[in-house]
Write a protein that holds these residues in place. Structure first.
Motif, mmCIF file in Angstrom:
data_model
loop_
_atom_site.group_PDB
_atom_site.id
_atom_site.type_symbol
_atom_site.label_atom_id
_atom_site.label_comp_id
_atom_site.label_asym_id
_atom_site.label_seq_id
_atom_site.Cartn_x
_atom_site.Cartn_y
_atom_site.Cartn_z
ATOM 1 N N ILE A 127 0.669 -1.271 -0.297
ATOM 2 C CA ILE A 127 0.184 -0.112 -0.042
ATOM 3 C C ILE A 127 0.778 1.171 0.072
ATOM 4 C CG2 ILE A 127 -1.598 -1.282 1.323
ATOM 5 C CD1 ILE A 127 -1.107 0.283 3.672
ATOM 6 N N GLY A 128 0.305 2.567 -0.128
ATOM 7 C CA GLY A 128 0.989 3.536 -0.069
ATOM 8 C C GLY A 128 0.745 4.888 -1.155
ATOM 9 N N PRO A 166 1.157 -5.506 10.344
ATOM 10 C CA PRO A 166 2.105 -4.508 9.871
ATOM 11 C C PRO A 166 1.894 -4.012 8.494
ATOM 12 C CG PRO A 166 3.406 -6.648 9.759
ATOM 13 C CD PRO A 166 1.732 -6.856 10.489
ATOM 14 N N VAL A 167 2.320 -2.938 8.063
ATOM 15 C CA VAL A 167 1.938 -2.539 6.682
ATOM 16 C C VAL A 167 3.365 -2.520 5.805
ATOM 17 C CG1 VAL A 167 -0.140 -1.360 7.204
ATOM 18 C CG2 VAL A 167 1.986 -0.241 7.400
ATOM 19 N N SER A 168 3.328 -2.839 4.598
ATOM 20 C CA SER A 168 4.304 -2.701 3.866
ATOM 21 C C SER A 168 4.112 -1.533 2.650
ATOM 22 C CB SER A 168 4.732 -4.010 2.897
ATOM 23 O OG SER A 168 5.829 -4.122 2.309
ATOM 24 N N ILE A 169 4.915 -0.500 2.965
ATOM 25 C CA ILE A 169 4.772 0.915 2.292
ATOM 26 C C ILE A 169 5.451 1.194 1.059
ATOM 27 C CG2 ILE A 169 4.517 3.286 2.642
ATOM 28 C CD1 ILE A 169 3.966 2.433 5.634
ATOM 29 N N HIS A 170 4.706 1.633 -0.155
ATOM 30 C CA HIS A 170 5.541 2.076 -1.000
ATOM 31 C C HIS A 170 5.314 3.708 -0.855
ATOM 32 C CE1 HIS A 170 5.918 2.131 -5.814
ATOM 33 N NE2 HIS A 170 5.458 3.375 -5.657
ATOM 34 N N SER A 171 6.252 4.282 -1.170
ATOM 35 C CA SER A 171 6.201 6.045 -0.775
ATOM 36 C C SER A 171 7.181 6.929 -1.775
ATOM 37 C CB SER A 171 6.954 6.083 0.535
ATOM 38 O OG SER A 171 7.936 5.613 0.797
ATOM 39 N N ARG A 197 -4.449 9.020 -1.075
ATOM 40 C CA ARG A 197 -4.177 9.209 0.270
ATOM 41 C C ARG A 197 -5.450 8.499 1.073
ATOM 42 N NH1 ARG A 197 -2.002 14.277 -1.198
ATOM 43 N NH2 ARG A 197 -3.945 15.252 -0.898
ATOM 44 N N GLU A 198 -6.710 8.683 0.381
ATOM 45 C CA GLU A 198 -7.868 8.244 0.990
ATOM 46 C C GLU A 198 -7.557 6.570 1.153
ATOM 47 O OE1 GLU A 198 -11.018 11.355 -0.723
ATOM 48 O OE2 GLU A 198 -11.258 9.091 -1.352
ATOM 49 N N ILE A 199 -7.167 6.024 -0.014
ATOM 50 C CA ILE A 199 -7.066 4.552 0.124
ATOM 51 C C ILE A 199 -6.221 4.037 0.874
ATOM 52 C CG2 ILE A 199 -6.555 2.604 -1.723
ATOM 53 C CD1 ILE A 199 -7.856 4.621 -3.750
ATOM 54 N N TYR A 200 -5.081 4.873 0.657
ATOM 55 C CA TYR A 200 -3.862 4.622 1.642
ATOM 56 C C TYR A 200 -4.431 4.614 3.407
ATOM 57 C CZ TYR A 200 0.696 5.259 4.059
ATOM 58 O OH TYR A 200 1.975 5.296 4.894
ATOM 59 N N VAL A 201 -4.999 5.671 3.808
ATOM 60 C CA VAL A 201 -5.599 5.691 5.041
ATOM 61 C C VAL A 201 -6.277 4.513 5.334
ATOM 62 C CG1 VAL A 201 -6.730 7.100 6.519
ATOM 63 C CG2 VAL A 201 -4.944 8.166 5.255
ATOM 64 N N ARG A 202 -7.232 4.403 4.505
ATOM 65 C CA ARG A 202 -8.484 3.130 4.787
ATOM 66 C C ARG A 202 -7.724 1.837 5.123
ATOM 67 N NH1 ARG A 202 -13.133 3.585 1.012
ATOM 68 N NH2 ARG A 202 -13.436 1.560 1.307
ATOM 69 N N GLN A 203 -6.560 1.740 4.361
ATOM 70 C CA GLN A 203 -5.876 0.584 4.608
ATOM 71 C C GLN A 203 -4.879 0.405 5.990
ATOM 72 O OE1 GLN A 203 -4.883 -1.617 0.655
ATOM 73 N NE2 GLN A 203 -4.665 0.507 0.477
#
Ligand SMILES: [Zn+2]
Length: 251
Positions: free
Chosen positions: A93-94, A129-134, A113-119
């Motif tokens: 996600i990210g 935990p989350v795996s983030i693309h930034s 940002r909305e989709i990221y925050v939901r997740q």
């Protein structure tokens, strides 16, 4: 169980035939793979591969910032949530502000940002935990994580500014090393700065490397590049990064 290497981020959905991939990974000393999702198709396939290789392929599900389609993103988010209990993480996600659509369109960045925050909120609810693309969005990715996300996170393939890196390390998060540890100036600078206790290894398979697609069996080249960069032994890198991955993903 004493594991050797762990590939903490691979897109296994993009491979057609898994048996030779898994076989080469095992031969290379890879004892576990975190398979990440990206869209509906990828999420379904990720679960299939995890079913086919229990205790070896661990699934993560999520909607990637450049892989959502307005017509099915809600359905995909529901799918992610429905299957989250059996996953080791929410990902990939990210945010990606350098993607073509996001560069020219503010509304696309807002929707990311909305989709990221939901997740992120889902991850908190399910204690994952989350795996983030930034990419190009390090500041927003970290700030939103701090505000809405879980305490466990990895900034995959981190290549952003060093001051933001210091903040995310202070917050207890991890970054991951990819094959770009061999050649990318910004990625190398980040890996130089982060302590080994906060670094994971990954291939991001099947990303291109020297004109060919990578696979999890290529993970040793990342371990070697990191050992060289940090001037420590290969054993030290393998031991530390595997321990980190086991702790982050609770596997
Ligand atoms: Zn990826």
């Amino acid at each position: 169980m004493h594991r050797r290497l762990i590939d903490t981020h691979a897109h296994l959905d993009e491979f057609d035939e898994m048996e030779p991939i898994i076989e080469r990974a095992r031969e290379a000393g890879v004892d576990a793979i975190i398979a990440v999702g990206a869209n509906m198709r990828a999420c379904r396939l990720t679960l299939q591969w995890a079913d086919a290789y229990p205790g070896y392929v661990y699934p993560a599900l999520g909607v990637h910032p450049t892989e959502w389609f307005e017509e099915d993103v809600e359905e995909t988010l529901r799918f992610v949530e429905e299957h989250l209990n059996r996953c080791v993480a929410v990902g990939e996600i990210g945010l990606d502000y350098w993607s073509r659509e996001a560069r020219k369109n503010k509304a696309v960045r807002r929707r990311q940002r909305e989709i990221y925050v939901r997740q992120l909120e889902m991850a908190v609810e399910y204690d994952k935990p989350v795996s983030i693309h930034s990419k190009g969005s390090w500041r927003d990715a970290l700030d939103l994580l701090l505000e809405h996300g879980p305490e466990r996170a990895v900034f995959h393939w981190y290549s952003g500014p060093i001051d933001i890196l210091k903040e995310l390390l202070n917050a207890g998060y991890y970054i991951s090393a990819t094959p770009a540890a061999e050649y990318s100036k910004h990625h190398r600078a980040a890996l130089q700065e982060a302590p080994l206790e906060r670094i994971l290894l990954e291939t991001d398979s099947p990303v291109e490397y020297r004109g060919r697609p990578l696979e999890p069996g290529d993970l040793p080249l990342v371990a070697r590049a990191l050992a060289e960069l940090k001037d420590v032994s290969l054993e030290e890198v393998v031991e530390a990064t595997t321990r980190n991955a086991e702790r982050l993903f609770r596997i």
